[in-house]
Each structure stands twice: as C-alpha cells, then as structure tokens.
Design a protein around this motif. Sequence first.
Motif, PDB file in Angstrom:
ATOM      1  N   MET A   1     -35.985 -21.994 -30.633  1.00 59.30           N
ATOM      2  CA  MET A   1     -36.107 -23.210 -29.678  1.00 59.30           C
ATOM      3  C   MET A   1     -38.234 -22.642 -29.794  1.00 59.30           C
ATOM      4  O   MET A   1     -38.271 -21.721 -29.414  1.00 59.30           O
ATOM      5  CB  MET A   1     -35.753 -22.932 -28.792  1.00 59.30           C
ATOM      6  N   SER A   2     -38.429 -23.829 -30.974  1.00 56.98           N
ATOM      7  CA  SER A   2     -39.848 -23.391 -31.056  1.00 56.98           C
ATOM      8  C   SER A   2     -40.806 -23.948 -29.726  1.00 56.98           C
ATOM      9  O   SER A   2     -40.431 -24.571 -28.483  1.00 56.98           O
ATOM     10  CB  SER A   2     -40.167 -24.195 -32.289  1.00 56.98           C
ATOM     11  N   ARG A   3     -41.616 -23.001 -30.058  1.00 58.89           N
ATOM     12  CA  ARG A   3     -42.707 -23.222 -28.292  1.00 58.89           C
ATOM     13  C   ARG A   3     -44.135 -23.969 -28.541  1.00 58.89           C
ATOM     14  O   ARG A   3     -44.305 -23.598 -30.046  1.00 58.89           O
ATOM     15  CB  ARG A   3     -43.156 -22.237 -27.983  1.00 58.89           C
ATOM     16  N   THR A   4     -43.835 -25.598 -28.182  1.00 57.24           N
ATOM     17  CA  THR A   4     -45.336 -25.351 -28.082  1.00 57.24           C
ATOM     18  C   THR A   4     -46.842 -24.979 -28.045  1.00 57.24           C
ATOM     19  O   THR A   4     -46.701 -24.506 -27.329  1.00 57.24           O
ATOM     20  CB  THR A   4     -45.402 -27.239 -27.662  1.00 57.24           C
ATOM     21  N   PRO A   5     -47.605 -24.750 -28.943  1.00 58.51           N
ATOM     22  CA  PRO A   5     -48.727 -23.863 -28.986  1.00 58.51           C
ATOM     23  C   PRO A   5     -50.314 -24.685 -27.739  1.00 58.51           C
ATOM     24  O   PRO A   5     -49.789 -25.949 -27.913  1.00 58.51           O
ATOM     25  CB  PRO A   5     -49.328 -24.038 -30.000  1.00 58.51           C
TER      26      PRO A   5
ATOM     27  N   ASP B   1     -48.347 -15.207 -30.256  1.00 54.22           N
ATOM     28  CA  ASP B   1     -47.758 -15.425 -29.083  1.00 54.22           C
ATOM     29  C   ASP B   1     -46.917 -14.247 -28.440  1.00 54.22           C
ATOM     30  O   ASP B   1     -46.410 -13.092 -28.600  1.00 54.22           O
ATOM     31  CB  ASP B   1     -46.011 -15.265 -30.962  1.00 54.22           C
TER      32      ASP B   1
ATOM     33  N   LEU C   1     -46.882 -19.142 -26.048  1.00 51.30           N
ATOM     34  CA  LEU C   1     -47.480 -19.157 -27.488  1.00 51.30           C
ATOM     35  C   LEU C   1     -48.488 -20.229 -27.965  1.00 51.30           C
ATOM     36  O   LEU C   1     -49.490 -20.468 -26.898  1.00 51.30           O
ATOM     37  CB  LEU C   1     -46.802 -20.002 -28.795  1.00 51.30           C
TER      38      LEU C   1
ATOM     39  N   ARG D   1     -52.942 -20.574 -28.952  1.00 47.42           N
ATOM     40  CA  ARG D   1     -53.575 -21.759 -30.431  1.00 47.42           C
ATOM     41  C   ARG D   1     -55.265 -20.860 -29.963  1.00 47.42           C
ATOM     42  O   ARG D   1     -55.813 -21.488 -29.295  1.00 47.42           O
ATOM     43  CB  ARG D   1     -53.046 -22.597 -31.494  1.00 47.42           C
TER      44      ARG D   1
END
Length: 143
Positions: free
Chosen positions: A1-5, A76, A81, A83
């Motif tokens: 599962m990717s996380r939105t930064p 991360d 996460l 930016r």
Amino acid sequence: MSRTPVDVAVGVLIDAKGRFLLTSRPEGKVYAGHWEFPGGKLEAGETVEAALRRELHEELGITIGSVHPWKVEMVDYPHALVRLHFCKVYEWRGEFEMRERQAMAWQTLPVEVHPVLPGTVPVLAWFAEERGFSGPTHPGAVN
C-alpha cells in the motif's frame, strides 16, 4: 500500500553569524523533545512560501522576509510519509516567542542539541557539504 506524502514547509533560518535555528518538538506531538527546523504542513491550496510564513508566525511569532527554496527531501516516518520543502530564510522581523512551549537554539556544526529528528539529519549533512565541514554533524553521528 503506498502512502500519500504530506507536504511540509521547513524554515532554515540563518543569522548574520551563519548560525541556524533549531526548535524542539512540543510535548504531545510525535517525536516530542526532538530538535528540528521549524515549519509545518501545507494547507489545501497553499504554496510552500505561504505555509512557511504562516507557520513561522504561528509557532515563533516572527514575520519572515524573502524565502529561498533550497532542497526537497522525502522522509518515511512510521506515522507519515512527508515531503519536506526546505527553504533558507535570512531576514525576519519581530521577537521570537515560543508559542507552543518549545525550546529554541541557535546552532553551528556540530549541533549540540539532541536528539535531532531524522528529517533534520540530511540538512546537517548539506550544511557540512556547503561549509566544508568534515566532522560528525550531530551527537551520535558517525563520520
């Protein structure tokens, strides 16, 4: 599962002596007591510069001058996460007020405060590179 930064504006305040400002994370926040460069999350539709101006006024009580975008780093953390948009700031007005009961410290390399937030470590390395500093950048750092 990717996380939105999560986008975060970060102020790297540098004074006339070349020192940079670190602040401690207040009690009740993730990584409380860790030292970091001040800043905060961008709100919907906000630019990095607008967020930085708002956050530094809210947290420190100062009004900043020109914002100089510097570097962007993804970190991360277990909780998010992020930016991080690092911007150098050389001019500000007003007296510093620690509005979140945080501490502040003007630092040079190697920094004397610890522990430093993981997202702060790359910035210290960038400063070392810019300034030709070859020693460890913070307590616990390995050269």
